[in-house]
Design a protein around this motif. Structure first.
Motif, short mmCIF file in Angstrom:
data_model
loop_
_atom_site.label_atom_id
_atom_site.label_comp_id
_atom_site.label_asym_id
_atom_site.label_seq_id
_atom_site.Cartn_x
_atom_site.Cartn_y
_atom_site.Cartn_z
N PRO A 152 0.81 -1.22 0.00
CA PRO A 152 0.00 0.00 0.00
C PRO A 152 0.84 1.28 0.00
O PRO A 152 0.44 2.28 -0.58
CB PRO A 152 -0.85 -0.11 1.27
N VAL A 153 2.02 1.22 0.63
CA VAL A 153 2.89 2.40 0.63
C VAL A 153 3.41 2.67 -0.78
O VAL A 153 3.38 3.80 -1.27
CB VAL A 153 4.05 2.23 1.63
N ALA A 154 3.90 1.62 -1.44
CA ALA A 154 4.43 1.80 -2.80
C ALA A 154 3.34 2.22 -3.77
O ALA A 154 3.54 3.08 -4.64
CB ALA A 154 5.09 0.50 -3.27
N THR A 155 2.16 1.62 -3.62
CA THR A 155 1.03 1.99 -4.48
C THR A 155 0.65 3.45 -4.27
O THR A 155 0.39 4.19 -5.23
CB THR A 155 -0.18 1.09 -4.18
N GLY A 156 0.62 3.87 -3.01
CA GLY A 156 0.31 5.26 -2.71
C GLY A 156 1.35 6.22 -3.25
O GLY A 156 1.01 7.29 -3.77
N MET A 157 2.62 5.84 -3.15
CA MET A 157 3.68 6.69 -3.68
C MET A 157 3.59 6.82 -5.20
O MET A 157 3.79 7.90 -5.76
CB MET A 157 5.05 6.12 -3.28
#
Length: 317
Positions: A37-42
């Motif tokens: 989710p962090v990478a997707t959000g970034m």
């Protein structure tokens, strides 16, 4: 019709090229962890910024896979544990990196602490690390950062894989199923506090968190200085009513010198200019700050990241 389609596609590519659009594929981890989710959000923040960089996030096997994929060019950036990045940069620590130092690895930013969770079924009779002896234990996917952490922590307690009843190398999602089906007694997972995988286990199985503390934790930190002590707060998960001491490494956003300085700089501006928006991506990022982002670097800062932090008034070299 085919000819028109081809012309249109070529035209789109030509426009992108003329506009200087750069593309970043960001490696993450399991979809049940925090990396994804962090990478997707970034990636979304980069795309929304419209600064000439486009990004997408990929679910992967985790830290070791990610740094290897950076070396081959399969990934342009990735989230990985700082210890794994350090090993890859130096060509040491893990067999996968031994004698194959990747001097092109560069850090973009340190993101958040990744805490070792040792989750045990309450009915398995596991109250301490010593009680793992003879038990069926999920030690992380093959090649993951969790696997390496599990080995090092077991070592600190005078244990190794051979002391376990069964060392299960599976993904976090598979580990959840094994715990739910009583085919695993305990699970190691190095992940940000609040990870959905741990929450899911706690919601469906009566579990406890096994502490990593005392002289053993001190010995671990002395031998592997990238670890720090970190407490898992009470009530972070269902049924866990007390604070549990453990250790942590750091989740780090990394890239390589193959990615142009301007591309990294634009990505940094898109991701990190708005700290509130960044922290909203996941609770693990709550403690993020520019000062912490440049501490404990496993590889040198990428010039594009260096430029960004200097503009923010951070004392970096």
């Amino acid at each position: 019709m085919k000819r028109i389609t081809t012309v249109l596609l070529l035209g789109t590519a030509a426009v992108a090229l003329a506009q200087g659009t750069a593309f970043l594929t960001i490696g993450s981890g399991s979809t049940t962890g925090v990396y994804f989710p962090v990478a997707t959000g970034m990636a979304k923040m980069i795309n929304d910024a419209g600064g000439g960089v486009r990004a997408n996030a990929r679910s992967t096997g985790g830290s070791v896979f990610n740094v290897n994929a950076l070396a081959t060019g399969e990934l342009d950036a990735a989230i990985a544990q700082n210890d794994i990045v350090y090993y890859a940069y130096k060509g040491t620590g893990l067999q996968a990196f031994q004698g194959k130092a990747n001097s092109k690895l560069r850090t973009m930013a340190v993101l958040y602490p990744e805490v070792l969770h040792v989750v045990a079924r309450k009915d398995a009779g596991i109250n301490s690390m010593a009680d793992l002896k003879g038990k069926r234990v999920v030690i992380g996917d093959l090649g993951s950062g969790t696997e390496q952490t599990a080995k090092q922590v077991l070592e600190a307690y005078g244990l190794n894989e051979g002391d376990l009843g069964q060392a299960l190398r599976v993904s976090p999602a598979q580990g959840i199923s094994l715990m739910q089906d009583k085919r695993a007694d305990a699970l190691f997972y190095t992940v940000g506090v609040g990870a959905s995988a741990i929450s899911q286990i706690a919601q469906t199985v009566d579990v406890k968190l096994v502490p990593v503390s005392g002289n053993q934790a001190s010995a671990l930190i002395k031998k592997y200085p990238f670890y720090v002590r970190h407490n898992i707060p009470a009530n972070s998960y269902k049924g866990i009513g007390a604070t549990v001491p453990s250790v942590a490494v750091q989740a780090t956003l990394v890239t390589t010198t193959n990615v142009p300085d301007d591309t990294v700089y634009k990505a940094m501006k898109a991701i990190f200019s708005n700290e509130a928006e960044l922290k909203a991506l996941n609770p693990s990022l709550a403690s993020f700050s520019y000062e912490k982002a440049v501490k404990g670097l496993p590889a040198p800062l990428h010039p594009g990241a260096l430029k960004f932090f200097k503009e923010k008034g951070i004392n970096v070299k």
